[in-house]
Every structure is written in C-alpha cells, then in structure tokens.
Design a protein around this motif. Structure first.
Motif, PDB file in Angstrom:
ATOM      1  N   PRO A 158       1.034  -1.701  -0.070  1.00 18.85           N
ATOM      2  CA  PRO A 158       0.144   0.312   0.138  1.00 18.85           C
ATOM      3  C   PRO A 158       0.963   1.327   0.087  1.00 18.85           C
ATOM      4  N   VAL A 159       2.012   1.523   0.807  1.00 15.82           N
ATOM      5  CA  VAL A 159       2.997   2.459   1.071  1.00 15.82           C
ATOM      6  C   VAL A 159       3.635   2.458  -0.685  1.00 15.82           C
ATOM      7  N   ARG A 160       4.227   2.000  -1.169  1.00 15.94           N
ATOM      8  CA  ARG A 160       4.501   1.655  -2.556  1.00 15.94           C
ATOM      9  C   ARG A 160       3.655   2.206  -3.730  1.00 15.94           C
ATOM     10  N   LEU A 161       2.074   2.137  -3.298  1.00 16.03           N
ATOM     11  CA  LEU A 161       1.164   2.200  -4.126  1.00 16.03           C
ATOM     12  C   LEU A 161       0.398   3.792  -4.075  1.00 16.03           C
ATOM     13  N   ARG A 162       0.465   3.691  -2.890  1.00 13.60           N
ATOM     14  CA  ARG A 162       0.221   5.463  -2.843  1.00 13.60           C
ATOM     15  C   ARG A 162       1.596   6.280  -3.597  1.00 13.60           C
ATOM     16  N   LEU A 163       3.265   5.728  -2.977  1.00 13.85           N
ATOM     17  CA  LEU A 163       4.197   6.736  -3.446  1.00 13.85           C
ATOM     18  C   LEU A 163       4.237   7.030  -4.965  1.00 13.85           C
ATOM     19  N   PHE A 164       3.605   5.859  -5.487  1.00 20.89           N
ATOM     20  CA  PHE A 164       3.357   5.522  -7.191  1.00 20.89           C
ATOM     21  C   PHE A 164       2.240   6.449  -7.806  1.00 20.89           C
ATOM     22  N   SER A 165       1.219   6.091  -7.459  1.00 23.12           N
ATOM     23  CA  SER A 165       0.053   7.350  -7.691  1.00 23.12           C
ATOM     24  C   SER A 165       0.754   8.220  -6.820  1.00 23.12           C
ATOM     25  N   ALA A 166       1.340   8.961  -6.742  1.00 22.98           N
ATOM     26  CA  ALA A 166       1.299  10.443  -6.346  1.00 22.98           C
ATOM     27  C   ALA A 166       2.461  10.785  -7.060  1.00 22.98           C
ATOM     28  N   SER A 213       7.087  12.461  -0.047  1.00 21.56           N
ATOM     29  CA  SER A 213       7.342  11.464   1.658  1.00 21.56           C
ATOM     30  C   SER A 213       5.603  11.722   2.664  1.00 21.56           C
ATOM     31  N   ASP A 214       4.885  12.189   2.186  1.00 16.73           N
ATOM     32  CA  ASP A 214       3.825  12.379   3.231  1.00 16.73           C
ATOM     33  C   ASP A 214       2.458  10.936   2.995  1.00 16.73           C
ATOM     34  N   VAL A 215       3.185   9.970   3.041  1.00 10.02           N
ATOM     35  CA  VAL A 215       2.703   9.447   2.997  1.00 10.02           C
ATOM     36  C   VAL A 215       3.039   7.515   4.524  1.00 10.02           C
ATOM     37  N   GLY A 216       2.955   8.573   5.596  1.00 12.87           N
ATOM     38  CA  GLY A 216       2.742   7.665   6.548  1.00 12.87           C
ATOM     39  C   GLY A 216       4.155   6.799   7.552  1.00 12.87           C
ATOM     40  N   VAL A 217       5.282   7.136   6.978  1.00 15.32           N
ATOM     41  CA  VAL A 217       6.153   6.444   7.330  1.00 15.32           C
ATOM     42  C   VAL A 217       7.507   7.123   7.047  1.00 15.32           C
ATOM     43  N   SER A 218       8.255   6.703   7.719  1.00 14.94           N
ATOM     44  CA  SER A 218       9.563   7.704   7.777  1.00 14.94           C
ATOM     45  C   SER A 218      10.344   8.103   6.447  1.00 14.94           C
ATOM     46  N   GLN A 219      11.326   9.194   6.297  1.00 13.32           N
ATOM     47  CA  GLN A 219      11.964   9.422   5.111  1.00 13.32           C
ATOM     48  C   GLN A 219      12.705   7.869   5.122  1.00 13.32           C
ATOM     49  N   PRO A 220      13.362   7.598   5.513  1.00 15.56           N
ATOM     50  CA  PRO A 220      14.463   6.128   5.518  1.00 15.56           C
ATOM     51  C   PRO A 220      13.121   4.987   4.258  1.00 15.56           C
ATOM     52  N   THR A 221      12.150   4.889   6.144  1.00 15.49           N
ATOM     53  CA  THR A 221      11.409   3.770   4.796  1.00 15.49           C
ATOM     54  C   THR A 221      10.787   4.718   3.369  1.00 15.49           C
ATOM     55  N   VAL A 222      10.433   5.501   3.203  1.00 15.73           N
ATOM     56  CA  VAL A 222       9.834   5.863   2.492  1.00 15.73           C
ATOM     57  C   VAL A 222      10.709   5.983   1.043  1.00 15.73           C
ATOM     58  N   SER A 223      12.490   6.030   1.203  1.00 15.94           N
ATOM     59  CA  SER A 223      13.692   6.345   0.212  1.00 15.94           C
ATOM     60  C   SER A 223      13.790   4.241  -0.220  1.00 15.94           C
ATOM     61  N   HIS A 224      13.462   3.082   0.849  1.00 18.74           N
ATOM     62  CA  HIS A 224      13.761   1.896   0.710  1.00 18.74           C
ATOM     63  C   HIS A 224      12.536   1.633  -0.331  1.00 18.74           C
ATOM     64  N   HIS A 225      11.531   2.554  -0.532  1.00 20.54           N
ATOM     65  CA  HIS A 225      10.248   2.026  -1.118  1.00 20.54           C
ATOM     66  C   HIS A 225       9.950   2.718  -2.793  1.00 20.54           C
ATOM     67  N   LEU A 226      11.000   3.676  -2.696  1.00 15.38           N
ATOM     68  CA  LEU A 226      10.947   4.603  -3.284  1.00 15.38           C
ATOM     69  C   LEU A 226      12.446   3.541  -4.916  1.00 15.38           C
ATOM     70  N   LYS A 227      13.294   3.440  -4.014  1.00 14.80           N
ATOM     71  CA  LYS A 227      13.897   2.263  -4.328  1.00 14.80           C
ATOM     72  C   LYS A 227      13.445   0.989  -4.770  1.00 14.80           C
ATOM     73  N   LYS A 228      12.433   0.315  -4.701  1.00  9.09           N
ATOM     74  CA  LYS A 228      11.746  -1.470  -5.099  1.00  9.09           C
ATOM     75  C   LYS A 228      11.210  -0.438  -5.898  1.00  9.09           C
ATOM     76  N   LEU A 229      10.195   0.565  -5.958  1.00  8.13           N
ATOM     77  CA  LEU A 229       9.764   0.980  -7.297  1.00  8.13           C
ATOM     78  C   LEU A 229      10.453   1.327  -8.332  1.00  8.13           C
ATOM     79  N   LYS A 230      11.642   1.789  -8.448  1.00  2.72           N
ATOM     80  CA  LYS A 230      12.850   1.557  -9.373  1.00  2.72           C
ATOM     81  C   LYS A 230      13.559   0.906 -10.028  1.00  2.72           C
ATOM     82  N   GLU A 231      13.887  -0.074  -8.636  1.00  2.00           N
ATOM     83  CA  GLU A 231      14.296  -1.177  -8.960  1.00  2.00           C
ATOM     84  C   GLU A 231      13.012  -2.062  -9.873  1.00  2.00           C
ATOM     85  N   ALA A 232      11.350  -1.797  -9.757  1.00  7.09           N
ATOM     86  CA  ALA A 232      11.169  -3.388 -10.589  1.00  7.09           C
ATOM     87  C   ALA A 232      10.758  -2.446 -12.123  1.00  7.09           C
TER      88      ALA A 232
END
Length: 124
Positions: free
Chosen positions: A48-56, A71-90
C-alpha cells in the motif's frame, strides 16, 4: 545485502527510462522472463505505501515529483526512500538527482504498458 536477482529491462531509444516488456495477457502465453518482469512490477505495487508513492508521483504536476513532495505517506523518510528504491528497481520509476533532492518520474510508456498488459482485446 539482498539475493534478489534484478532482470534487465530494455532501454528505450532515448535512454531515459526502463520500459516493461510484457505482451497483453490475452495475446499469447508469457515467456518465463516476461512473467518475472510483470510479477516484479505487480509485486512492487502490492504494498500500500508503494502504491501510494507511485500514485503520488504519477499524478503530480508535470509527471514528476521531488521526494520532498511525496514523502507524506505515514512512514519515516528512510522507509519512503526504501519503497521508492523498490519501485525504481521494478522499472516503475526513474529518478534524477538535482542538487540535494531526487526527482522521480513515471514514464508514460510504463503506464501504457501496464494498462495494455491487463486490457482485453476488442470484440469483433
């Protein structure tokens, strides 16, 4: 360190981003490599966090967004960076560093390919 294998995706002619390489599901059976590529994309969006980031990023003005804008998706900045990295890797996002900020972009070809993958053929 992860043991996950990241499969290469074809680069478009302009060299700016990666493009998913999968045919529509109704066209023909996928090869093993195409299935791995599609599964990696959908797995990345299954959080859900990745889907929100992708949509944003996808819905942001101009089709790109600074990490500071999404980055305002309810998780810490390091977690946002992790999820953005996963979306980029995909292969779902591309990024560019500008000064201290990183800007993310969803290429129109990625959205088109994802939509085409799940589209039913028109009836004759």
């Amino acid at each position: 360190m992860s043991n996950a294998k990241v499969l290469p995706l074809p680069e478009p002619a302009d060299g700016r981003s990666v493009v998913p390489c999968c045919p529509p599901l109704t066209e023909r059976p996928m090869t093993a490599e195409e299935a791995e590529t599609a599964a990696r994309m959908f797995k990345a969006l299954g959080d859900p966090v990745r889907l929100r980031l992708f949509s944003a990023v996808a819905s942001h003005d101009g089709g790109e967004a600074c990490v500071c804008d999404v980055s305002d998706v309810g998780v810490s900045q390091p977690t946002v960076s992790h999820h953005l990295k996963k979306l980029k890797e995909a292969g779902l996002l591309s990024s560019e560093r500008r000064g201290t900020w990183v800007y993310y972009r969803v290429e129109p070809s990625v959205l088109a390919a994802m939509g085409k993958l799940l589209t039913m053929p028109a009836s004759a």
